[in-house]
Design a protein around this motif. Structure first.
Motif, PDB file in Angstrom:
ATOM      1  N   ARG A 102       0.832  -1.209   0.000  1.00 44.28           N
ATOM      2  CA  ARG A 102       0.000   0.000   0.000  1.00 44.28           C
ATOM      3  C   ARG A 102       0.864   1.256   0.000  1.00 44.28           C
ATOM      4  O   ARG A 102       0.507   2.262  -0.614  1.00 44.28           O
ATOM      5  CB  ARG A 102      -0.924   0.003   1.218  1.00 44.28           C
ATOM      6  N   LEU A 103       1.990   1.211   0.711  1.00 44.66           N
ATOM      7  CA  LEU A 103       2.893   2.361   0.708  1.00 44.66           C
ATOM      8  C   LEU A 103       3.383   2.663  -0.705  1.00 44.66           C
ATOM      9  O   LEU A 103       3.408   3.822  -1.142  1.00 44.66           O
ATOM     10  CB  LEU A 103       4.097   2.084   1.619  1.00 44.66           C
ATOM     11  N   VAL A 104       3.780   1.602  -1.406  1.00 51.36           N
ATOM     12  CA  VAL A 104       4.292   1.797  -2.769  1.00 51.36           C
ATOM     13  C   VAL A 104       3.169   2.270  -3.692  1.00 51.36           C
ATOM     14  O   VAL A 104       3.370   3.176  -4.522  1.00 51.36           O
ATOM     15  CB  VAL A 104       4.937   0.500  -3.287  1.00 51.36           C
ATOM     16  N   GLU A 105       2.009   1.684  -3.539  1.00 48.37           N
ATOM     17  CA  GLU A 105       0.887   2.089  -4.394  1.00 48.37           C
ATOM     18  C   GLU A 105       0.493   3.538  -4.131  1.00 48.37           C
ATOM     19  O   GLU A 105       0.182   4.288  -5.059  1.00 48.37           O
ATOM     20  CB  GLU A 105      -0.312   1.163  -4.170  1.00 48.37           C
ATOM     21  N   ALA A 117       6.934   7.748   4.486  1.00 45.03           N
ATOM     22  CA  ALA A 117       6.730   6.436   3.850  1.00 45.03           C
ATOM     23  C   ALA A 117       7.994   5.595   3.976  1.00 45.03           C
ATOM     24  O   ALA A 117       7.922   4.378   4.219  1.00 45.03           O
ATOM     25  CB  ALA A 117       6.364   6.627   2.383  1.00 45.03           C
ATOM     26  N   ASP A 118       9.132   6.244   3.825  1.00 47.69           N
ATOM     27  CA  ASP A 118      10.403   5.516   3.915  1.00 47.69           C
ATOM     28  C   ASP A 118      10.607   4.956   5.329  1.00 47.69           C
ATOM     29  O   ASP A 118      11.039   3.812   5.492  1.00 47.69           O
ATOM     30  CB  ASP A 118      11.557   6.448   3.542  1.00 47.69           C
ATOM     31  N   SER A 119      10.282   5.761   6.310  1.00 44.38           N
ATOM     32  CA  SER A 119      10.423   5.291   7.693  1.00 44.38           C
ATOM     33  C   SER A 119       9.477   4.123   7.966  1.00 44.38           C
ATOM     34  O   SER A 119       9.839   3.155   8.642  1.00 44.38           O
ATOM     35  CB  SER A 119      10.124   6.431   8.666  1.00 44.38           C
ATOM     36  N   ARG A 120       8.272   4.224   7.430  1.00 46.51           N
ATOM     37  CA  ARG A 120       7.306   3.133   7.626  1.00 46.51           C
ATOM     38  C   ARG A 120       7.800   1.848   6.961  1.00 46.51           C
ATOM     39  O   ARG A 120       7.687   0.756   7.519  1.00 46.51           O
ATOM     40  CB  ARG A 120       5.949   3.515   7.049  1.00 46.51           C
ATOM     41  N   LEU A 121       8.327   1.999   5.763  1.00 48.38           N
ATOM     42  CA  LEU A 121       8.830   0.822   5.057  1.00 48.38           C
ATOM     43  C   LEU A 121       9.990   0.189   5.815  1.00 48.38           C
ATOM     44  O   LEU A 121      10.083  -1.037   5.918  1.00 48.38           O
ATOM     45  CB  LEU A 121       9.264   1.194   3.637  1.00 48.38           C
ATOM     46  N   GLN A 122      10.855   1.021   6.361  1.00 46.01           N
ATOM     47  CA  GLN A 122      11.972   0.482   7.139  1.00 46.01           C
ATOM     48  C   GLN A 122      11.464  -0.319   8.336  1.00 46.01           C
ATOM     49  O   GLN A 122      12.055  -1.314   8.719  1.00 46.01           O
ATOM     50  CB  GLN A 122      12.884   1.621   7.601  1.00 46.01           C
ATOM     51  N   GLY A 123      10.354   0.137   8.907  1.00 45.27           N
ATOM     52  CA  GLY A 123       9.785  -0.586  10.035  1.00 45.27           C
ATOM     53  C   GLY A 123       9.140  -1.899   9.641  1.00 45.27           C
ATOM     54  O   GLY A 123       9.063  -2.833  10.449  1.00 45.27           O
ATOM     55  N   PHE A 153      12.877  13.902  -0.584  1.00 43.53           N
ATOM     56  CA  PHE A 153      13.858  14.222   0.452  1.00 43.53           C
ATOM     57  C   PHE A 153      15.230  13.843  -0.076  1.00 43.53           C
ATOM     58  O   PHE A 153      15.342  13.096  -1.067  1.00 43.53           O
ATOM     59  CB  PHE A 153      13.550  13.476   1.759  1.00 43.53           C
ATOM     60  N   ALA A 154      16.254  14.359   0.560  1.00 38.15           N
ATOM     61  CA  ALA A 154      17.611  14.050   0.138  1.00 38.15           C
ATOM     62  C   ALA A 154      17.934  12.615   0.508  1.00 38.15           C
ATOM     63  O   ALA A 154      17.859  12.237   1.670  1.00 38.15           O
ATOM     64  CB  ALA A 154      18.598  15.001   0.804  1.00 38.15           C
ATOM     65  N   GLY A 155      18.289  11.831  -0.509  1.00 38.78           N
ATOM     66  CA  GLY A 155      18.583  10.431  -0.254  1.00 38.78           C
ATOM     67  C   GLY A 155      17.612   9.528  -0.967  1.00 38.78           C
ATOM     68  O   GLY A 155      16.648   9.981  -1.577  1.00 38.78           O
ATOM     69  N   GLY A 156      17.879   8.241  -0.876  1.00 37.72           N
ATOM     70  CA  GLY A 156      17.027   7.275  -1.540  1.00 37.72           C
ATOM     71  C   GLY A 156      16.246   6.443  -0.563  1.00 37.72           C
ATOM     72  O   GLY A 156      16.234   6.731   0.640  1.00 37.72           O
ATOM     73  N   PRO A 157      15.572   5.408  -1.048  1.00 38.18           N
ATOM     74  CA  PRO A 157      14.782   4.543  -0.174  1.00 38.18           C
ATOM     75  C   PRO A 157      15.659   3.857   0.872  1.00 38.18           C
ATOM     76  O   PRO A 157      16.830   3.562   0.634  1.00 38.18           O
ATOM     77  CB  PRO A 157      14.205   3.512  -1.139  1.00 38.18           C
ATOM     78  N   LEU A 158      15.071   3.622   2.012  1.00 39.34           N
ATOM     79  CA  LEU A 158      15.744   2.944   3.124  1.00 39.34           C
ATOM     80  C   LEU A 158      16.990   3.706   3.560  1.00 39.34           C
ATOM     81  O   LEU A 158      17.964   3.118   4.008  1.00 39.34           O
ATOM     82  CB  LEU A 158      16.111   1.504   2.764  1.00 39.34           C
ATOM     83  N   SER A 159      16.943   5.015   3.395  1.00 31.69           N
ATOM     84  CA  SER A 159      18.102   5.816   3.798  1.00 31.69           C
ATOM     85  C   SER A 159      17.911   6.322   5.225  1.00 31.69           C
ATOM     86  O   SER A 159      16.878   6.111   5.844  1.00 31.69           O
ATOM     87  CB  SER A 159      18.280   7.003   2.842  1.00 31.69           C
TER      88      SER A 159
END
Lengths: 160, 130
Positions: A102-105, A117-123, A153-159
């Motif tokens: 759902r985050l990606v969608e 979203a990135d923080s949620r995905l990391q979790g 934001f500055a950086g990529g996914p899971l950063s």
């Protein structure tokens, strides 16, 4: 053998068979009765296991592919290699996978990959198995490489 | 006094030249192919030292309670072009784990955004992060 004798013999044989069918001996009755007593319990247990297996596979298929039809319904007695995967997919994993998808969608919808979203995905990542992680990251990273999603934001996914 | 000062200045210049060596500035670049595969290159030091505030180059490894370790790399050029890939290849994970702080790297990926290779350069020409 004369024809009358043949008819008489045939008639006696049919009568004997009919009588046995209506009133079988006690021994024969016991032979038939035993499986009838035990079979329903065994069949009920088998059906429950099969139903559970089908339900779990359907749920997994829905989570992974979006449709239960995407996974072939297995033969109840098969020992297919998908069984261990199903056993490993816990409800928590399926829920985490659903949340990650759902985050990606949602990011596709907004075309933005946010820090939240990135923080949620990391979790969610620790709750997924390897295949699920690869599915989510493959989906997200491919979309990023096509500019369908852009980090805001500055950086990529899971950063950090 | 003035001669002494000038002599010191010349000596410093000579010393500086003698120890400079060849240097390279290699800020991040991203190449994308039509099939969605691509590659990212650059030195961490040069990218960090870029004058702009957009350039970014990073590789990380992840380890969870279950499953295989994973790695992923991300890059954004000064022009805002991004490149991203991930992999659970043990070789790539090891390469990232042992990558020096100011390395020059080349990372390639396929159409599915799976990292397919990484080259790590330990090169005296690359600048450290300032």
């Amino acid at each position: 053998m004369s024809k009358p004798l043949l008819l008489l013999f045939t008639g006696v044989a049919i009568g004997a068979l009919a009588a046995w069918g209506l009133h079988p001996s006690g021994q024969a009755h016991a032979d038939v009765a035993c499986p009838q007593v035990t079979a329903p319990a065994a069949q009920r247990a088998g059906l429950e296991a099969t139903q559970i297996r089908i339900i779990v596979r359907d749920e997994l298929a829905r989570a992974l592919n979006g449709s239960p039809a995407a996974a072939a319904r297995p033969d109840p007695d098969d020992g297919s290699d998908r069984a261990p995967i199903v056993a490993a997919a816990t409800p928590e994993q399926l829920r985490a996978l659903d949340d990650a998808r759902r985050l990606v969608e949602a990011a596709r919808g907004t075309r933005r990959w946010t820090k939240d979203a990135d923080s949620r995905l990391q979790g969610l990542m620790p709750q997924l198995d390897d295949a699920q992680r690869n599915e989510i990251l493959g989906d997200l990273f491919s979309a990023l490489n096509r500019d369908e999603i852009v980090p805001d934001f500055a950086g990529g996914p899971l950063s950090r | 006094m003035r001669k002494v000062f000038c002599g010191c200045a010349v000596a410093l210049m000579v010393t500086s030249v003698a120890y400079a060596g060849k240097t390279l500035s290699s800020p991040v670049t991203v190449h994308r192919n039509a099939d969605n595969s691509g590659s990212m290159t650059g030195s961490l030091g040069s990218t960090r030292n870029s004058a702009d505030t957009t350039s970014y180059l990073s590789c990380s490894t992840d380890r969870y309670g279950t499953g295989s370790p994973q790695m992923h790399c991300s890059a954004t050029t000064a022009a805002g072009v991004g490149g991203y890939c991930h992999s659970s290849s043990a070789q790539l994970v090891t390469a990232i784990d042992s990558m020096p702080n100011d390395a020059y790297i080349v990372v390639s990926w396929d159409a599915t955004a799976t990292c397919t290779g990484i080259s790590v350069y330990h090169d005296s020409r690359d600048e450290p992060k300032q």
